[in-house]
Design an enzyme around this catalytic site. Structure first.
Site, PDB file in Angstrom:
ATOM      1  N   ASP A   1      -3.899   1.857   6.908  1.00 22.40           N
ATOM      2  CA  ASP A   1      -2.876   1.448   6.187  1.00 22.40           C
ATOM      3  C   ASP A   1      -2.514  -0.073   6.056  1.00 22.40           C
ATOM      4  O   ASP A   1      -2.624  -0.912   5.142  1.00 22.40           O
ATOM      5  CB  ASP A   1      -1.717   2.083   6.117  1.00 22.40           C
ATOM      6  CG  ASP A   1      -1.904   3.706   5.925  1.00 22.40           C
ATOM      7  OD1 ASP A   1      -2.882   3.969   5.501  1.00 22.40           O
ATOM      8  OD2 ASP A   1      -0.924   4.370   6.326  1.00 22.40           O
TER       9      ASP A   1
ATOM     10  N   GLU B   1      -1.435  -1.706  -5.850  1.00 18.49           N
ATOM     11  CA  GLU B   1      -2.764  -0.886  -6.317  1.00 18.49           C
ATOM     12  C   GLU B   1      -2.272  -0.381  -7.606  1.00 18.49           C
ATOM     13  O   GLU B   1      -1.415   0.224  -7.934  1.00 18.49           O
ATOM     14  CB  GLU B   1      -3.041   0.078  -5.281  1.00 18.49           C
ATOM     15  CG  GLU B   1      -4.106  -0.548  -4.506  1.00 18.49           C
ATOM     16  CD  GLU B   1      -4.732   0.460  -3.503  1.00 18.49           C
ATOM     17  OE1 GLU B   1      -5.868   0.763  -3.581  1.00 18.49           O
ATOM     18  OE2 GLU B   1      -3.936   1.051  -2.771  1.00 18.49           O
TER      19      GLU B   1
ATOM     20  N   CYS C   1     -14.111  -2.704  12.367  1.00 22.44           N
ATOM     21  CA  CYS C   1     -15.131  -3.572  11.550  1.00 22.44           C
ATOM     22  C   CYS C   1     -16.493  -3.699  12.387  1.00 22.44           C
ATOM     23  O   CYS C   1     -16.521  -4.120  13.635  1.00 22.44           O
ATOM     24  CB  CYS C   1     -14.647  -4.860  11.226  1.00 22.44           C
ATOM     25  SG  CYS C   1     -15.837  -5.862  10.420  1.00 22.44           S
TER      26      CYS C   1
ATOM     27  N   CYS D   1     -17.094  -7.891  12.566  1.00 20.35           N
ATOM     28  CA  CYS D   1     -16.472  -8.741  13.444  1.00 20.35           C
ATOM     29  C   CYS D   1     -15.411  -7.764  14.574  1.00 20.35           C
ATOM     30  O   CYS D   1     -14.784  -8.479  15.335  1.00 20.35           O
ATOM     31  CB  CYS D   1     -15.274  -9.731  12.640  1.00 20.35           C
ATOM     32  SG  CYS D   1     -14.024  -8.566  11.900  1.00 20.35           S
TER      33      CYS D   1
ATOM     34  N   ASP E   1       0.808  -0.984   0.046  1.00 15.68           N
ATOM     35  CA  ASP E   1      -0.180   0.018  -0.044  1.00 15.68           C
ATOM     36  C   ASP E   1       0.962   1.144  -0.019  1.00 15.68           C
ATOM     37  O   ASP E   1       1.610   1.452   0.773  1.00 15.68           O
ATOM     38  CB  ASP E   1      -0.766   0.009   1.090  1.00 15.68           C
ATOM     39  CG  ASP E   1      -1.847   1.168   1.322  1.00 15.68           C
ATOM     40  OD1 ASP E   1      -2.573   1.255  -0.004  1.00 15.68           O
ATOM     41  OD2 ASP E   1      -1.802   1.816   2.226  1.00 15.68           O
TER      42      ASP E   1
HETATM   43 ZN   LIG Z   1     -14.530  -7.744   9.938  1.00 16.74          ZN
END
Ligand SMILES: [Zn+2]
Length: 485
Positions: A406, A323, A396, A399, A227
């Site tokens: 990054d 990328e 998240c 989860c 990245d």
């Molecule tokens: Zn997750």
């Protein structure tokens, strides 16, 4: 022109050295590059003359099929016409003999390529931005460059000199042993040499066909996602989940500060002005030379860091994922241009591509431009609809994973490798690299929340087409994303 396809085991590689010409050689170098430019301009004028002839005939109402033919712009026909005319043409008659014929060939070949590109672009056979018709090269702006394909081209035995046709033996600033050893061992054959003037220095670049043994990578089964950042050079995550941050090179920020300072000094002194015929002052020339020197150092630091990073990455991993950044689009954004150009995104990708392919027979995968590497959870694969750019930590909702933004993006890129390793196994040429498209049903990257409409409207000086504005916004979104990472 046809792309050179080396035999298996051979690669075409460039060896580049800084030249240290004496005054006479410097003059000859300039003369050759000027001759290349003159020949280019001659070719553009010669081909376009037939275009003007056609235009005139059209205005008399002459039918399409009876118009004068376009003059052919293939290299052989340009060369033939040029060689027939150079003895009598007042633009060349007095001095064409001073330079190697390769100088004129350089210009004619470049013109042939430019006309080819223009024609292909017009017929829709060329990707990328629309190409305009070739234009004359200005003496002030044109980059000085000249290519030699025949004649005496060699590196001298001592390792400190090179010999080029007509220019003779020129000293170099750095030892040429790497190429010299290969030539002696018979594992390299020099195909051509290009001299170029860059940031106040002359360089020669030898294109050589090199027999290389492939080096085995340290971890053939591991893949890595890179990245690219602005504050740091890069964040890398490998398939085992290990994350590494690659800092910017040492002294880099200090050198850039020196560059800013040197530029300020230059701008305070009496500079040359073409409109008024003002000559630069001696002090300006001195300050400008000092600035060029710092400029060189900044560029060298950057280049060196990129090479070290990409060489190490290519030697370690079986698969590299990177990328696809819209570099051209981002460079159009003035505020970010410097930072992005500095980070050399396009360069990193180019380096990785050829190093993996030529040295290790591994591959570089370029992720789809709209693959949401930042918005996807690297733990469970859930994709956020939105992730504002100022939020530096990924949390998240599914989860409850909490991870640096990054790091998360790099992990996602690493995971992409697994998805395509089973696919087509062709190593990644820029054209053949499999573009990995939205494996997790993701949508586009976050759009910018703040768009600077005012600025773009003012710049265009009129109405912007809807699709145009959209592209601009998109480019800016990516650019902004980079800044805020
Ligand atoms: Zn997750």
């Amino acid at each position: 022109m046809k792309k050179f396809r080396p035999q298996p085991g051979f690669v075409v590689q460039a060896y580049r050295f800084a030249l240290d010409p004496n005054a006479a050689q410097e003059h000859a170098l300039r003369s050759h590059c000027g001759a290349a430019r003159a020949a280019y301009n001659w070719a553009v004028g010669w081909v376009e003359a037939s275009w003007w002839q056609r235009r005139a005939e059209e205005s008399y109402g002459i039918a399409e099929e009876q118009l004068t033919q376009w003059r052919p712009w293939s290299l052989p026909s340009l060369r033939k016409a040029f060689n027939e005319g150079k003895h009598t043409d007042p633009r060349f008659a007095a001095w064409w003999e001073e330079n190697s014929k390769e100088a004129y060939s350089t210009g004619l070949a470049n013109a042939a390529a430019a006309f080819d590109n223009y024609a292909k672009s017009k017929q829709g056979k060329r990707r990328g931005r629309k190409m305009g018709a070739p234009r004359f090269k200005s003496k002030r702006k044109a980059r000085l460059s000249c290519r030699f394909t025949t004649g005496t081209i060699r590196v001298e035995a001592g390792g400190r000199h090179v010999t080029l046709p007509r220019l003779g033996t020129i000293r170099v600033h750095e030892p040429t042993v790497k190429l010299l050893d290969r030539v002696r061992a018979g594992t390299a054959r020099i195909l051509s040499a290009t001299v170029r003037h860059e940031r106040g220095r002359w360089f020669v670049s030898f294109q050589a066909e090199v027999e290389r043994d492939l080096d085995r990578v340290a971890r053939p089964d591991a893949s890595v996602g890179i990245d690219l950042g602005v504050k740091t050079l890069a964040v890398m995550a490998d398939s085992t989940g290990e994350i590494r941050t690659v800092p910017n090179p040492n002294h880099y920020d200090r050198a850039r500060k020196q560059l800013r300072r040197a530029s300020r000094t230059v701008s305070r002194r009496q500079r040359p002005d073409r409109r008024t015929g003002q000559k630069p002052s001696k002090r300006w020339e001195k300050a400008n030379a000092a600035r060029n020197k710092v400029h060189h150092r900044v560029a060298d630091l950057r280049e060196d860091a990129l090479h070290k990073l990409t060489t190490a990455v290519a030697a370690e991993y079986g698969t590299v994922v990177i990328e696809d950044l819209n570099v051209a689009g981002m460079l159009r954004n003035r505020r970010l241009a410097r930072r992005i150009a500095d980070a050399g995104f396009g360069e990193i990708r180019r380096h990785l591509d050829y190093k993996t392919r030529q040295r290790h027979a591994t591959r570089t995968i370029v992720a789809d431009r709209w693959y949401p590497s930042s918005k996807t959870c690297s733990g469970c694969g859930a994709v956020k609809a939105k992730l504002p750019l100022h939020i530096r930590t990924y949390e998240c909702d599914a989860c409850h994973l909490v991870i640096d933004r990054d790091d998360n993006a790099a992990l996602n890129l690493a995971a992409l490798a697994a998805a395509v390793v089973t696919g087509t196994g062709v190593a990644g040429d820029q054209d053949t690299a499999p573009a990995v498209s939205k494996p997790r049903g993701a949508d586009q990257k976050t759009r910018a929340t703040r768009t600077r409409r005012k600025a773009s409207a003012g710049r265009a000086g009129g109405a912007t087409l809807p699709h145009q504005r959209q592209t601009e916004t998109r480019d800016r979104t990516q650019a902004e994303a980079l800044l805020l990472w």
